[in-house]
Write a protein that holds these residues in place. Sequence first.
Motif, PDB file in Angstrom:
ATOM      1  N   HIS A 124      -2.021  -3.408  -1.149  1.00 52.36           N
ATOM      2  CA  HIS A 124      -3.023  -2.375  -2.093  1.00 52.36           C
ATOM      3  C   HIS A 124      -2.348  -1.910  -2.570  1.00 52.36           C
ATOM      4  O   HIS A 124      -3.426  -0.325  -3.145  1.00 52.36           O
ATOM      5  N   SER A 125      -1.702  -0.410  -2.131  1.00 54.55           N
ATOM      6  CA  SER A 125      -0.785   0.555  -2.459  1.00 54.55           C
ATOM      7  C   SER A 125       0.408   0.108  -2.595  1.00 54.55           C
ATOM      8  O   SER A 125       1.343  -0.715  -1.664  1.00 54.55           O
ATOM      9  N   LEU A 157      -0.478   8.019   0.827  1.00 52.93           N
ATOM     10  CA  LEU A 157      -1.300   6.767   0.570  1.00 52.93           C
ATOM     11  C   LEU A 157      -2.089   6.409   1.985  1.00 52.93           C
ATOM     12  O   LEU A 157      -2.947   5.760   2.007  1.00 52.93           O
ATOM     13  N   ALA A 160      -2.982   8.244  -5.874  1.00 52.64           N
ATOM     14  CA  ALA A 160      -1.954   7.859  -7.035  1.00 52.64           C
ATOM     15  C   ALA A 160      -1.644   9.421  -7.192  1.00 52.64           C
ATOM     16  O   ALA A 160      -0.116   9.423  -6.620  1.00 52.64           O
ATOM     17  N   ASP A 208      -1.791   3.493  -6.448  1.00 50.47           N
ATOM     18  CA  ASP A 208      -2.511   3.344  -4.958  1.00 50.47           C
ATOM     19  C   ASP A 208      -3.887   2.278  -4.532  1.00 50.47           C
ATOM     20  O   ASP A 208      -3.982   0.966  -5.830  1.00 50.47           O
ATOM     21  N   SER A 209      -4.636   2.084  -3.646  1.00 44.58           N
ATOM     22  CA  SER A 209      -5.104   1.312  -3.688  1.00 44.58           C
ATOM     23  C   SER A 209      -6.962   0.587  -4.060  1.00 44.58           C
ATOM     24  O   SER A 209      -7.499   0.357  -3.616  1.00 44.58           O
ATOM     25  N   ASN A 253      -5.692   0.605  -7.657  1.00 47.69           N
ATOM     26  CA  ASN A 253      -5.100   0.355  -8.448  1.00 47.69           C
ATOM     27  C   ASN A 253      -5.680   1.364  -9.352  1.00 47.69           C
ATOM     28  O   ASN A 253      -4.793   1.968 -11.035  1.00 47.69           O
ATOM     29  N   GLN A 270       5.437  -0.086   0.296  1.00 46.68           N
ATOM     30  CA  GLN A 270       3.685  -0.907   0.160  1.00 46.68           C
ATOM     31  C   GLN A 270       2.855  -0.671   1.949  1.00 46.68           C
ATOM     32  O   GLN A 270       3.668  -0.698   3.375  1.00 46.68           O
TER      33      GLN A 270
END
Length: 559
Positions: A21-22, A39, A45, A377-378, A380, A551
Amino acid sequence: MTKLRKLAFLLILFIPALPAHSMVTAAHPLATEAGVEILEAGGSAIDAAIAIQAVLTLVEPQSSGIGGGAFLLHYGSKEGRIQAFDGRETAPQAVQETHFLDTTGQPLKFLDAVPGGRSVGVPGVLRMLEMAHAEHGALPWHTLFEPAIRLANNGFTATPRLAEMLRLDLPLDAFEPMAGYFFPNGEPITAGTQIKNPTLAKTLTQIATDGADAFYEGELARAIVETVQRNGGLLTLDDMATYQAIERPAICREVAGSNVCSMPLPSSGGMSVLQILRLFEMASSVTPNPTPMLQAHLMLEASRLAFADRNEYLGDTDFVEVPVNTLLSENYLKQRANLISADKSLGIARPGLNADQARASGSKLINHSTSHFSVIDSSNNAVSMTSSIEMPFGSRLMVGGFLLNNQLTDFRFDPLAANGQPHPNRVQPGKRPLSSMSPVIALNSEGLPELVIGSPGGTRIIGFVAQRVASILIHNQPIEAAIQTGSFVNRNGKTELEADTTAAELAGALEELGHEITVQPLTSGLHGIERLSDGTMRGAADPRREGSVGQIQRQSPQE
C-alpha cells in the motif's frame, strides 16, 4: 530495526509484484529506510519526501541537499490533480549579465567557475518542501527530520560511491570545512569509514524546531552569506530572506493513452521529455514493426529535434517569453516528426521555429551530481522529486554541515545567443537557471498514478527519462527491465551509447544510418515506481548507483 520492519522493508534493487500500500525508492538505502519509517508512522508521500531529502543531505552529499534546489511533482488523490513545486535556486540581486565573463569579455572555463561563491544561488529545497508540507503534510514538520538527525549524531558508513567521487580529478579539498570533513589527514575518506556530522544534526534540529525560517533568516543565513561573500560570491541576507518557492502548473500530454506530466520551465526537462515522447510516437506510427535498433534510432532522432529547440528557446518564463504552447502543439510536432527518417540520421538538427537560426547554446558534458526519488503512500498520493547541488559536491563550500550548490553555472555564460540577441538562459538578478531535471508522474485512464520516475544525469536526464517512459508505457516493459537496460542518448550531437550494455551493440547499425557514435559509461540514477491496473506496485532502483526500494505490505483484516 524491528522484526516487523525487517519483513516490510526490503533493501533490494527490485521488489517483485507483491501487494503493497506504499512504496519508496531512493538513491541510498538509509534514505529509503527513512521514507519507509515516516510512511509506517502514518506520514504522507510529502512527509516521506522531506525525510528522504534530509537523509540524502547527510549520506549522499555529493549529489543533493538542503544547500541546493529541486523540482517536485505531487499527485493528490483527494484532489485528483498533479501539482508542480519549483524549488530552483535564484541568482543574487547584485548579479550582472557579465557574471561569468573574464576580464577580456570571454566566457570563463566551466570548471574555473564552479568552486567558490561565484556559482552559489539561493537554495530552494527547504522553502519548496515547506510549501508542499503546508498543503499535503500529515505528520508534524519536526518529526520528519528525526531520522536524519539520528544518523548525523550516531554516524553512517561511507559508501563506495561517495569514496569514489572524492577521488575525482577536481579541486575538492580547496575549501574548509569541506577539506577537513572529507579529507581527514589530507586523504579522502574510504568506503566503510564511519562518519558523524554533529554540525548538520544541529542545523537540522534548528530547522525542525523553527521551520525553514531557521535556514533563510538568522544565524544560519548569516553564516551562508558570509561564506559565499568571503569566497567571491554576491549572495546577501536579503536574497536569502526574500526567496520564494513557486507552485506552477504541471505540463501534461497524452502518450500511449496515459497522461504524462512533468515540470514546466525553468526545467527544460518536462518540455523536452514530452516533445521526445510525442515525436517518437509519431515517427513510430509510420514505421511498421520497428526493430529494437530502429526504435533506438527513432528515439535518438526525436531527441535531436527536442534538444535543438531546448538550446535555442528555453529559459525562465518569469523573465523571458518562451513559445511553450507552440513547441508542444500537435501541429508543430507533426511538422518536426516529418523530418525523422527511418533510413538515415538528421545529423545536427536546427531549431524548428526559425530554420535559419543556429544553435544558441551547447550542453555541458560534465555532471555527476543530482538525485531522484519516488514515493507512493497508502492513499495513492505520489511524489516524484529530483534534487541537486549541480556538480559533485557543488561549490565546495560547506556551511552548517551541508554543501552549497553551484547552480548558477547552469546559466549560459555568454549572455548573447549565436544570432547576437540576448540568450533566454543568460544570468539575471533573481532569475532561475534552466534545468534538465525531469520528474515524471504518469496517470492511467482512471486518473491514478501508474508511473512515478526520474533520474539524475545533467542534460542526459532528458534522454534517460524519455527512454524509460517510452519503454514502460509504449512498449509495456516492466520497470526493472526498463531501468536496467542500457542507455542511449543524443543531445543534438554525437549519439552516446552506454558501455558494456546491449545499447553498445547498436553502434554498428546506427553508424550505418549516419550517427556519430561514442560508447562510454552513462551513469543514470533512475528510481521509479510502477503501479499496475490491479493496484500492485513494482519498484526499481538504478543498479548503476547504490539505491534501494522499500515497501509496506498490506495488512489483512485479522492483523
